[in-house]
Design a protein around this motif. Sequence first.
Motif, mmCIF file in Angstrom:
data_model
loop_
_atom_site.group_PDB
_atom_site.id
_atom_site.type_symbol
_atom_site.label_atom_id
_atom_site.label_comp_id
_atom_site.label_asym_id
_atom_site.label_seq_id
_atom_site.Cartn_x
_atom_site.Cartn_y
_atom_site.Cartn_z
ATOM 1 N N LEU A 125 52.567 34.256 45.246
ATOM 2 C CA LEU A 125 52.390 32.952 45.868
ATOM 3 C C LEU A 125 51.085 32.949 46.654
ATOM 4 O O LEU A 125 50.839 33.853 47.457
ATOM 5 N N GLY A 126 50.258 31.920 46.407
ATOM 6 C CA GLY A 126 48.976 31.850 47.089
ATOM 7 C C GLY A 126 49.091 31.865 48.591
ATOM 8 O O GLY A 126 48.190 32.335 49.297
ATOM 9 N N THR A 127 50.195 31.365 49.127
ATOM 10 C CA THR A 127 50.442 31.372 50.568
ATOM 11 C C THR A 127 50.271 32.775 51.135
ATOM 12 O O THR A 127 49.775 32.952 52.249
ATOM 13 N N ILE A 128 50.663 33.782 50.338
ATOM 14 C CA ILE A 128 50.566 35.187 50.752
ATOM 15 C C ILE A 128 49.315 35.838 50.183
ATOM 16 O O ILE A 128 48.536 36.468 50.902
ATOM 17 N N THR A 129 49.099 35.669 48.882
ATOM 18 C CA THR A 129 48.058 36.450 48.199
ATOM 19 C C THR A 129 46.644 36.034 48.571
ATOM 20 O O THR A 129 45.707 36.803 48.371
ATOM 21 N N MET A 130 46.465 34.819 49.118
ATOM 22 C CA MET A 130 45.100 34.392 49.451
ATOM 23 C C MET A 130 44.453 35.299 50.495
ATOM 24 O O MET A 130 43.225 35.372 50.596
ATOM 25 N N CYS A 131 45.278 36.008 51.279
ATOM 26 C CA CYS A 131 44.701 36.873 52.310
ATOM 27 C C CYS A 131 44.281 38.242 51.759
ATOM 28 O O CYS A 131 43.548 38.974 52.444
ATOM 29 N N PHE A 132 44.717 38.604 50.565
ATOM 30 C CA PHE A 132 44.526 39.971 50.068
ATOM 31 C C PHE A 132 43.068 40.442 50.081
ATOM 32 O O PHE A 132 42.797 41.594 50.450
ATOM 33 N N PRO A 133 42.097 39.622 49.695
ATOM 34 C CA PRO A 133 40.703 40.114 49.735
ATOM 35 C C PRO A 133 40.158 40.312 51.141
ATOM 36 O O PRO A 133 39.067 40.871 51.306
ATOM 37 N N HIS A 134 40.905 39.899 52.157
ATOM 38 C CA HIS A 134 40.356 39.869 53.516
ATOM 39 C C HIS A 134 41.139 40.739 54.500
ATOM 40 O O HIS A 134 40.915 40.655 55.714
ATOM 41 N N VAL A 135 42.061 41.577 53.972
ATOM 42 C CA VAL A 135 42.843 42.453 54.838
ATOM 43 C C VAL A 135 42.697 43.890 54.361
ATOM 44 O O VAL A 135 42.233 44.150 53.238
ATOM 45 N N ASP A 136 43.108 44.822 55.201
ATOM 46 C CA ASP A 136 43.021 46.238 54.835
ATOM 47 C C ASP A 136 44.059 46.574 53.768
ATOM 48 O O ASP A 136 45.019 45.824 53.545
#
Length: 496
Positions: free
Chosen positions: A4-15
């Motif tokens: 779900l983009g709600t969650i996965t959109m942060c993946f490139p920007h977190v550790d």
Amino acid sequence: MRPLGTITMCFPHVDEETRSVLQSLMEEAQNFGDFTVRLVDRVCAEPSSPLLEYFAYFFPFYIVDFTLTDKLEAAGKVPDLAEPFRLAIRNSRGDLVPLNEMNQAVAKALESAPNDWITSHFYLEWRVTVVGAYPELDIDVKTIETITESVYNNKDLEYFRVYLLRLNAERFVSEGKIREALDLRNQALLLARKHDEQVMVSYLLNTIALLIKHSDVNQSIELLLSAREMSERLGYRYNMGFIHHNLAHIMGLRGETNAAIDHHIEYRDVTTSLGLPTAHLNTVIAFYYNQIGDGEKAPELATGATEKTASIRLASPFNQIQVAYALINLGRLEDAKDALATAHDLAIKSGTSENLMHHRAVEGILDKAERRYDAAIDCFKDVLKFIEDDPIPLYQNICLLNLSEIEIDKLTGESLKKELDSSGPWMKRLFEHAAKNDLPGIAARALLLKAKLRHRQRRLDEAREILKEVMKKAESPSMRYLHDLAITMMPDLIVG
């Protein structure tokens, strides 16, 4: 659940550790609501990085499940980055946090944000949440201007334009510019869909439905049904409750007041289960009881809500207005005057013209109860003028019903001897309004007033026939109140 983009959109920007935990929990969860519970339980049970703690707090805050944020707070799992959210929850519960305290928490959060994406993620969610509580934010432009520039110049931040569109839409709503607000919310909806942010999509569908409920009821209901389906799939319980809230408004403006109250009670049950305050919602329910003249339930709901929300500057005028309305229904007119005077002061302090409009309507109801008909007519005309460009059927209903009844009460003996079909222009306008806008409950109340006219004309057989028609409509569960109104209005006629 599927990604779900709600969650996965942060993946490139977190550790990597944060991404890995979020990914694994998403794979285990049944839906987004379940994912949020699992994340909170994980963070409460194990040592976690501040960034993971931030997301553990953000997601339940985002879907308005304060039982989960309370759990994190009890476990000492509120990092600096999430502290402004915790303070925003205090605000929503009626404990207004001073702006300087809030600003200090925001400054500390901004310092702890690891990158521009997280900065935008935190700050814009916080801003749309608290903007109504802090009008002073309108002059605090430095941070929002910096973030706005970043959002529009960095493609990685494109999604956050949704928040900027929402902020501008809210400003248009507060100014009564509904068409402009609708355009911006529709733009935000397209962008949320593009980024697969389904929680935001379901929320926006709901708020768009809220904006068009006066102009296109059928389309509004379709949007609400779409939002409900999506919210059920996501496990987004607050939005399911909020849909009941919007359906209540639609039923209320249609004069299906029992259905409106039932939907609001469903919404209240959901908010209670999520740890949210219900005082202001009780006042809204009191407003519907007041409209049907219920002198028992409205006063308790309205008075209790006023005591609990006195620190919320925008809610308290409406609460106090409902106290005055309830006192009028109870026949306590001197007490109602005092309550209305207090409400007027609060409405002025709130700085919103809508609160003054609410006050003016109830001022007219008080004048009518005291048989100061000319003053009451001026009040209702003022309200109709206020909503002329952007009609609000609920208030049109209140004004036209009262103006029609005044018209009947002002008829003289000579006028009553004439074979009048209608009491005059206000009654004609009331019937046209109910027919044009498909308002079944208001059409039934118009018939009640017509029966009252026939009663005053001593055309009693006609009055009884009209009352029979109204009583048939009162068999609908959504309009049970019509039965009591009919008996109250004309107790000497057989209405059963």
